[in-house]
Design an enzyme around this catalytic site. Structure first.
Site, mmCIF file in Angstrom:
data_model
loop_
_atom_site.group_PDB
_atom_site.id
_atom_site.type_symbol
_atom_site.label_atom_id
_atom_site.label_comp_id
_atom_site.label_asym_id
_atom_site.label_seq_id
_atom_site.Cartn_x
_atom_site.Cartn_y
_atom_site.Cartn_z
ATOM 1 N N HIS A 1 -1.064 1.542 -4.495
ATOM 2 C CA HIS A 1 -1.381 2.962 -4.370
ATOM 3 C C HIS A 1 -0.385 3.864 -5.092
ATOM 4 C CE1 HIS A 1 -3.642 1.769 -0.445
ATOM 5 N NE2 HIS A 1 -4.376 1.544 -1.528
ATOM 6 N N ASN B 1 2.671 -6.810 13.746
ATOM 7 C CA ASN B 1 2.256 -5.456 14.112
ATOM 8 C C ASN B 1 2.417 -5.302 15.618
ATOM 9 O OD1 ASN B 1 0.691 -3.033 14.576
ATOM 10 N ND2 ASN B 1 -0.276 -3.408 12.569
ATOM 11 N N THR C 1 0.134 -2.892 8.797
ATOM 12 C CA THR C 1 -1.032 -2.198 8.268
ATOM 13 C C THR C 1 -2.173 -2.235 9.276
ATOM 14 O OG1 THR C 1 -2.579 -1.997 6.412
ATOM 15 C CG2 THR C 1 -1.934 -4.230 7.045
ATOM 16 N N SER C 2 -2.902 -1.116 9.326
ATOM 17 C CA SER C 2 -4.058 -1.052 10.233
ATOM 18 C C SER C 2 -5.268 -1.721 9.591
ATOM 19 C CB SER C 2 -4.389 0.418 10.552
ATOM 20 O OG SER C 2 -4.660 1.110 9.343
ATOM 21 N N GLN D 1 0.850 -1.199 0.000
ATOM 22 C CA GLN D 1 0.000 0.000 0.000
ATOM 23 C C GLN D 1 0.880 1.242 0.000
ATOM 24 O OE1 GLN D 1 -3.573 -0.544 2.899
ATOM 25 N NE2 GLN D 1 -1.908 -1.773 3.692
ATOM 26 N N ASN D 2 2.150 1.044 0.247
ATOM 27 C CA ASN D 2 3.064 2.165 0.428
ATOM 28 C C ASN D 2 3.490 2.765 -0.912
ATOM 29 O OD1 ASN D 2 2.848 1.511 3.105
ATOM 30 N ND2 ASN D 2 4.811 0.428 3.185
ATOM 31 N N VAL D 3 3.832 4.024 -0.859
ATOM 32 C CA VAL D 3 4.231 4.740 -2.083
ATOM 33 C C VAL D 3 5.692 5.190 -1.988
ATOM 34 C CG1 VAL D 3 1.878 5.551 -2.507
ATOM 35 C CG2 VAL D 3 3.414 6.960 -1.131
HETATM 36 C C1 BV8 Z 1 -11.568 3.589 -3.571
HETATM 37 C C2 BV8 Z 1 -1.497 6.897 -1.486
HETATM 38 C C3 BV8 Z 1 -13.413 3.416 -4.937
HETATM 39 C C4 BV8 Z 1 -1.598 8.359 -1.149
HETATM 40 C C5 BV8 Z 1 -3.194 5.808 -0.119
HETATM 41 C C6 BV8 Z 1 -15.770 3.391 4.069
HETATM 42 C C7 BV8 Z 1 -15.602 2.026 3.977
HETATM 43 C C8 BV8 Z 1 -14.766 1.460 3.024
HETATM 44 C C9 BV8 Z 1 -14.072 2.270 2.150
HETATM 45 C C10 BV8 Z 1 -14.225 3.629 2.261
HETATM 46 C C11 BV8 Z 1 -15.076 4.206 3.198
HETATM 47 N N1 BV8 Z 1 -15.005 5.547 3.046
HETATM 48 C C12 BV8 Z 1 -14.147 5.841 2.052
HETATM 49 C C13 BV8 Z 1 -13.700 4.686 1.566
HETATM 50 C C14 BV8 Z 1 -12.787 4.498 0.475
HETATM 51 C C15 BV8 Z 1 -11.345 4.773 0.903
HETATM 52 C C16 BV8 Z 1 -10.985 4.182 2.241
HETATM 53 O O1 BV8 Z 1 -10.718 3.009 2.362
HETATM 54 N N2 BV8 Z 1 -10.956 5.074 3.271
HETATM 55 C C17 BV8 Z 1 -10.628 4.600 4.599
HETATM 56 C C18 BV8 Z 1 -9.711 5.611 5.285
HETATM 57 C C19 BV8 Z 1 -11.925 4.375 5.361
HETATM 58 N N3 BV8 Z 1 -10.576 4.104 -0.108
HETATM 59 C C20 BV8 Z 1 -10.325 4.753 -1.242
HETATM 60 O O2 BV8 Z 1 -10.662 5.890 -1.488
HETATM 61 C C21 BV8 Z 1 -9.600 3.908 -2.284
HETATM 62 N N4 BV8 Z 1 -10.316 3.999 -3.509
HETATM 63 O O3 BV8 Z 1 -12.184 3.109 -2.673
HETATM 64 O O4 BV8 Z 1 -12.082 3.829 -4.778
HETATM 65 C C22 BV8 Z 1 -14.034 4.229 -5.960
HETATM 66 C C23 BV8 Z 1 -15.147 3.738 -6.531
HETATM 67 C C24 BV8 Z 1 -15.743 4.457 -7.501
HETATM 68 C C25 BV8 Z 1 -15.214 5.672 -7.897
HETATM 69 C C26 BV8 Z 1 -14.075 6.177 -7.295
HETATM 70 C C27 BV8 Z 1 -13.469 5.456 -6.306
HETATM 71 C C28 BV8 Z 1 -8.207 4.454 -2.506
HETATM 72 C C29 BV8 Z 1 -7.396 4.350 -1.235
HETATM 73 C C30 BV8 Z 1 -5.945 4.701 -1.535
HETATM 74 C C31 BV8 Z 1 -5.546 5.935 -0.758
HETATM 75 N N5 BV8 Z 1 -4.118 6.183 -0.947
HETATM 76 N N6 BV8 Z 1 -1.901 6.073 -0.339
HETATM 77 C C32 BV8 Z 1 -0.589 8.761 -0.115
HETATM 78 O O5 BV8 Z 1 0.244 7.928 0.292
HETATM 79 O O6 BV8 Z 1 -0.645 9.922 0.292
HETATM 80 S S1 BV8 Z 1 -3.619 4.891 1.239
HETATM 81 C C33 BV8 Z 1 -2.599 5.255 2.548
HETATM 82 O O7 BV8 Z 1 -3.148 4.544 3.667
HETATM 83 C C34 BV8 Z 1 -1.186 4.731 2.459
HETATM 84 O O8 BV8 Z 1 -0.879 4.100 1.250
HETATM 85 C C35 BV8 Z 1 -1.128 3.716 3.597
HETATM 86 O O9 BV8 Z 1 -0.280 2.682 3.392
HETATM 87 C C36 BV8 Z 1 -2.522 3.289 3.559
HETATM 88 C C37 BV8 Z 1 -3.100 2.365 4.500
HETATM 89 O O10 BV8 Z 1 -2.728 2.683 5.801
HETATM 90 P P1 BV8 Z 1 -1.671 1.715 6.522
HETATM 91 O O11 BV8 Z 1 -0.609 1.347 5.553
HETATM 92 O O12 BV8 Z 1 -2.382 0.599 7.158
HETATM 93 O O13 BV8 Z 1 -1.040 2.704 7.550
HETATM 94 P P2 BV8 Z 1 -1.606 3.101 8.984
HETATM 95 O O14 BV8 Z 1 -0.854 4.303 9.414
HETATM 96 O O15 BV8 Z 1 -3.102 3.109 8.956
HETATM 97 O O16 BV8 Z 1 -1.207 1.865 9.917
HETATM 98 C C38 BV8 Z 1 0.150 1.596 10.163
HETATM 99 C C39 BV8 Z 1 0.189 0.304 10.951
HETATM 100 O O17 BV8 Z 1 1.563 -0.026 11.169
HETATM 101 C C40 BV8 Z 1 -0.475 0.407 12.311
HETATM 102 O O18 BV8 Z 1 -1.312 -0.730 12.516
HETATM 103 C C41 BV8 Z 1 0.708 0.374 13.296
HETATM 104 O O19 BV8 Z 1 0.380 -0.305 14.499
HETATM 105 C C42 BV8 Z 1 1.717 -0.433 12.511
HETATM 106 N N7 BV8 Z 1 3.119 -0.182 12.857
HETATM 107 C C43 BV8 Z 1 3.672 0.938 13.383
HETATM 108 N N8 BV8 Z 1 5.005 0.734 13.567
HETATM 109 C C44 BV8 Z 1 5.279 -0.533 13.149
HETATM 110 C C45 BV8 Z 1 4.087 -1.117 12.687
HETATM 111 N N9 BV8 Z 1 4.026 -2.369 12.213
HETATM 112 C C46 BV8 Z 1 5.179 -3.080 12.186
HETATM 113 N N10 BV8 Z 1 6.374 -2.593 12.604
HETATM 114 C C47 BV8 Z 1 6.446 -1.325 13.088
HETATM 115 N N11 BV8 Z 1 7.637 -0.853 13.507
#
Ligand code: BV8
Length: 241
Positions: free
Chosen positions: A120, A214, A189-190, A102-104
Site C-alpha cells: 500500500h 492477533n 491484520t483484520s 499493508q502498512n505505510v
Molecule cells: C482495490 C494505505 C481494485 C492508505 C490502505 C468489498 C469486497 C472486497 C473489496 C472491496 C469491497 N469494497 C471495496 C473494496 C476494495 C477495497 C477494500 O478492500 N475495502 C475494504 C475496507 C472492504 N480495496 C481497495 O480499494 C484496494 N484496491 O481493490 O482496487 C480496483 C479495481 C479496478 C479499479 C480500481 C481499483 C486498495 C486498498 C488499499 C487501501 N489503502 N492503506 C492509508 O494507510 O491511509 S489499507 C489500510 O487498511 C492500511 O494499510 C491497513 O494496514 C489496511 C488493512 O487494515 P489492517 O492492517 O488489517 O488494520 P485493521 O485496523 O483493520 O486491523 C488491525 C488488526 O490488528 C486487528 O485485527 C487488531 O485486532 C490487531 N491488533 C491490534 N493490536 C495488536 C494487533 N495485532 C497484534 N498485536 C497487537 N498489539
C-alpha cells in the site's frame, strides 16, 4: 496462546526454508500507531477509509494532504517495537524471507528489514500527480500543501488509496512468494482489505502453515493452521527466539 501452540509454531518455523511475514496495522499498534478499525479510526468526523480514499483526493487534494500530514506528525516520534525488530533479525536465518506489509509507516525498514514489499505504498514519500515521479517528503508537518516536486508539480501521497490499484507487480510478487513459502506468519491484520487479504490464502492453498498473531479472532482465523492470541510485541520475539 498456550505453550503448546507456541511450541507448534516454533517447530513449523524451525523446519521452514521459506517464510513470508504478512503484516497489518496491528504490528505497529504497540509502537503507538493507531489501527484502522480501532476506536480512534476517524478524523474530522471521517472514517479512515473515507479520508484514505481516491474520491477524497480527487475532490480535495489539500484535505487529503492534511489527513496524511496529520498521520505523519503522529508517526514522527514512533519507533519499531519488539515485533518489528524480531522480524528484521529473523530475515537472515532462512533461505527465503519476505515481509509483505499493508502498512505505510515505514517501521519495518526502520527496524532493519531489507526484503519488504509495501503493498500500500509509504507515507514518507510523495508522487508527482502528472509524472508519477517519487520524492522523499521533507520535514513534518509540511510547510505548504500540496507539496511540490520538480517544475512545481503538485504531489500526492505515495500510498494506495481505497479504490485504487496496488503498485504494478507488488501484489503478484507477494502472491508468488506466498505460494512458495513453507510458513506464512499473519501478524496484526483484520484481513478485511482486499486484494491484500488474499496473500495468506495463497500460502494456505499452496500447503504452507499459516500462523496468525492477533489479540482478537479475525475473518482469517477460521482458515489459519494456528491462531496465536496475544500482542505481536509479546509473541513474535518468542517465535524466533
Ligand atoms: C482495490 C494505505 C481494485 C492508505 C490502505 C468489498 C469486497 C472486497 C473489496 C472491496 C469491497 N469494497 C471495496 C473494496 C476494495 C477495497 C477494500 O478492500 N475495502 C475494504 C475496507 C472492504 N480495496 C481497495 O480499494 C484496494 N484496491 O481493490 O482496487 C480496483 C479495481 C479496478 C479499479 C480500481 C481499483 C486498495 C486498498 C488499499 C487501501 N489503502 N492503506 C492509508 O494507510 O491511509 S489499507 C489500510 O487498511 C492500511 O494499510 C491497513 O494496514 C489496511 C488493512 O487494515 P489492517 O492492517 O488489517 O488494520 P485493521 O485496523 O483493520 O486491523 C488491525 C488488526 O490488528 C486487528 O485485527 C487488531 O485486532 C490487531 N491488533 C491490534 N493490536 C495488536 C494487533 N495485532 C497484534 N498485536 C497487537 N498489539
Amino acid at each position: 496462546m498456550t505453550d503448546d501452540q507456541l511450541q507448534q509454531a516454533r517447530q513449523y518455523l524451525a523446519a521452514a526454508r521459506r517464510v513470508v511475514v504478512f503484516t497489518g496495522a496491528g504490528i505497529s499498534a504497540e509502537s503507538g500507531v493507531p489501527t484502522f478499525r480501532g476506536k480512534d479510526a476517524t478524523w474530522k468526523g471521517m472514517p479512515a477509509a473515507v479520508a484514505s480514499s481516491i474520491g477524497l483526493l480527487e475532490q480535495d487534494l489539500t484535505t487529503a494532504w492534511e489527513w496524511f500530514d496529520y498521520r505523519r506528525t503522529l508517526l514522527k516520534t514512533v519507533v519499531p517495537n519488539p515485533a518489528h525488530i524480531a522480524v528484521a533479525q529473523a530475515e537472515t536465518r532462512f533461505e527465503d524471507f519476505l515481509v509483505v506489509t499493508q502498512n505505510v509507516d515505514g517501521l519495518h525498514q526502520k527496524a532493519g528489514s531489507q526484503r519488504i514489499i509495501e503493498l500500500h505504498g509509504n507515507i514518507w514519500r510523495g508522487r508527482g500527480l502528472r509524472t508519477g515521479k517519487r520524492y522523499p517528503l521533507p520535514e513534518t508537518p509540511l510547510p505548504t500543501l500540496p507539496p511540490r516536486g520538480d517544475h512545481d508539480e503538485p504531489l500526492r501521497p505515495d500510498v494506495v488509496l481505497f479504490g485504487e490499484m496496488l503498485p504494478a507487480g507488488a501484489f503478484e510478487e507477494a502472491e508468488i512468494a506466498a505460494s512458495r513459502c513453507d510458513v506464512c506468519l499473519v501478524i496484526g491484520t483484520s484481513g478485511v482489505v482486499y486484494p491484500a487479504a488474499l496473500i495468506p490464502f495463497a500460502a494456505r492453498d499452496a500447503g504452507a502453515a499459516v500462523i496468525e498473531v492477533n489479540p482478537e479472532s479475525t475473518d482469517l482465523t477460521p482458515h489459519m493452521t494456528l491462531s496465536l492470541r496475544g500482542r505481536a510485541g509479546d509473541i513474535v520475539p518468542r517465535l524466533f527466539g
